[in-house]
Design an enzyme around this catalytic site. Structure first.
Site, PDB file in Angstrom:
ATOM      1  N   TYR A 196      13.235  31.773   4.999  1.00  0.00           N
ATOM      2  CA  TYR A 196      12.024  32.493   5.383  1.00  0.00           C
ATOM      3  C   TYR A 196      11.988  32.777   6.884  1.00  0.00           C
ATOM      4  O   TYR A 196      12.339  31.938   7.707  1.00  0.00           O
ATOM      5  CB  TYR A 196      10.782  31.666   5.017  1.00  0.00           C
TER       6      TYR A 196
ATOM      7  N   ARG B 290     -10.096  -0.509  15.601  1.00  0.00           N
ATOM      8  CA  ARG B 290     -10.082   0.329  14.406  1.00  0.00           C
ATOM      9  C   ARG B 290     -11.213  -0.123  13.479  1.00  0.00           C
ATOM     10  O   ARG B 290     -12.242   0.529  13.408  1.00  0.00           O
ATOM     11  CB  ARG B 290      -8.711   0.255  13.732  1.00  0.00           C
TER      12      ARG B 290
ATOM     13  N   MET C 260       9.613  24.942   0.200  1.00  0.00           N
ATOM     14  CA  MET C 260       8.876  23.945  -0.557  1.00  0.00           C
ATOM     15  C   MET C 260       9.803  23.106  -1.430  1.00  0.00           C
ATOM     16  O   MET C 260       9.645  21.884  -1.534  1.00  0.00           O
ATOM     17  CB  MET C 260       7.819  24.615  -1.435  1.00  0.00           C
TER      18      MET C 260
ATOM     19  N   LYS D 143       0.846  -1.192   0.000  1.00  0.00           N
ATOM     20  CA  LYS D 143       0.000   0.000   0.000  1.00  0.00           C
ATOM     21  C   LYS D 143       0.885   1.246   0.000  1.00  0.00           C
ATOM     22  O   LYS D 143       2.092   1.174   0.235  1.00  0.00           O
ATOM     23  CB  LYS D 143      -0.934  -0.010   1.215  1.00  0.00           C
TER      24      LYS D 143
END
Length: 374
Positions: A255, A136, A302, A41
């Site tokens: 920043y 769950r 980023m 997954k």
């Protein structure tokens, strides 16, 4: 950038050692003495699901586990014909797709089964999920017999039964309690299950059971677990320096100027940032460049981040984020998280470089929708 004669368009990449990956597959099967359900997954925890599935197929693995219907369909569209077990909720509106693509689904709850029973279930393959303490998803133990019988009356093909250990990494007593609850549940059923499975990677390495036919391993395939073992880590993350400058005492970096230099220092810029999965909380941690550990300084951007280095380095000097010199366990501890989170955050902007021995045999840049270099 050219890496071992392979062109990459940005100097940030995830390196995957396929020799170690193959070793881990077979080590886990041998350790368990059982067949393996390979959990791939979340794009095989960053390895890329279709490539992981290809290697697993070559090593004789016959069933994959994924999180959702879309992950299962993606594998089918790429031509994989192995058994696929979806581990999470699948809306009953998609039963025709489940049947068409020969997929297996879990029993999420008694209410979910009531929804399933409104449909013709002939050709629908199901693994009974039993909640033994994870709290769950799954049936309560006392609900299993009734629900199993009801599903059979509608033609469902009940192939498997399983549970999930909540604390196999840290609480052997609770793991044993869950196992005993699961065993007790099975002992009260009269059904020839093809697949009986409980153990994730940590339980595979630390807890033996006499009930299961298979183990479910995901991150262990990549060489990681909470226990010491012979597993071999197979993933390393690299970038490189694309700018270096001498910045003077008193000046700030990045920043918000959260890092102010206490003296003149060399600051190197790396082409990797939080859009690649290197979250801002990494600020203050270290990377490895040359023969030194260099601190990440200033807010991570980023697409870029800065490190403070002790000397001048050339452009394209390799930098290790994690690998031989910085373990993912150390990184996870410093970030107050687990290796799973670090790996699954790595984005499709990062090229995957697959090696066998010292040779690159394939590269994949996921965002190019399958574009690759052989």
């Amino acid at each position: 950038m050219v890496y071992n004669s392979v062109v990459m368009y940005r100097n940030s990449y995830l390196k995957i050692d396929l020799d170690n990956y193959r070793f881990n597959i077979n080590y886990l099967k041998k350790k368990a003495g059982k067949e393996l359900i390979a959990i791939i997954k979340a794009d095989a925890y960053g390895l890329i699901d279709e490539f992981a599935a290809k290697i697993l197929h070559e090593e004789g693995v016959k069933i994959f586990g994924v999180s959702s219907l879309d992950e299962a369909l993606a594998l089918r569209q790429k031509g994989f014909k192995e058994e696929i077990l979806i581990l999470g909720y699948v809306d009953s509106d998609y039963l025709d797709l489940i049947r068409q693509h020969d997929l297996s689904i879990p029993t999420v709850s008694k209410a979910y089964i009531a929804e399933l029973l409104r449909h013709d279930l002939h050709g629908i393959k199901i693994h009974i999920k039993v909640d033994t303490g994870m709290n769950r998803i799954g049936l309560e133990m006392e609900e299993v017999g009734e629900c199993l019988a009801a599903l059979k009356t509608k033609g469902a093909k009940i192939e498997g039964i399983f549970t999930h250990y909540a604390s196999s990494d840290c609480d052997p007593d609770f793991t044993k309690l869950q196992y005993e609850r699961f065993k007790q549940t099975i002992d009260h059923l009269d059904h020839p299950f093809k697949y009986i499975h409980t153990a994730n990677t940590d339980a595979t390495l630390s807890f033996a059971d006499e009930v299961s036919t298979h183990v479910r391993c995901g991150i262990g395939l990549l060489g990681y677990s909470s226990f010491k073992s012979e597993l071999r880590p197979c993933m390393s993350l690299y970038t490189s320096i694309d700018n270096l400058k001498l910045v003077h005492k008193g000046e700030g970096i990045s920043y918000s100027q959260t890092y102010i230099l206490d003296e003149d220092a060399y600051i190197a810029t790396l082409p990797i940032g939080y859009a690649d999965g290197i979250i801002r909380h990494n600020k203050g941690r270290k990377v490895y460049v040359g023969k030194e550990y260099a601190q990440i300084v200033g807010n991570i951007c980023m697409d870029q981040m800065m490190i403070r280095v002790a000397k001048e380095y050339p452009i394209n000097e390799p930098v290790e984020i994690f690998g031989d010199h910085i373990s993912i366990y150390e990184m996870a501890k410093e970030l107050d998280t687990i290796p799973y989170e670090i790996l699954t955050l790595l984005s499709d902007r990062l090229t995957r470089v697959y090696t066998q021995g010292k040779t690159v045999i394939k590269t994949i840049t996921p965002r190019f929708k399958g574009a690759e270099n052989e």
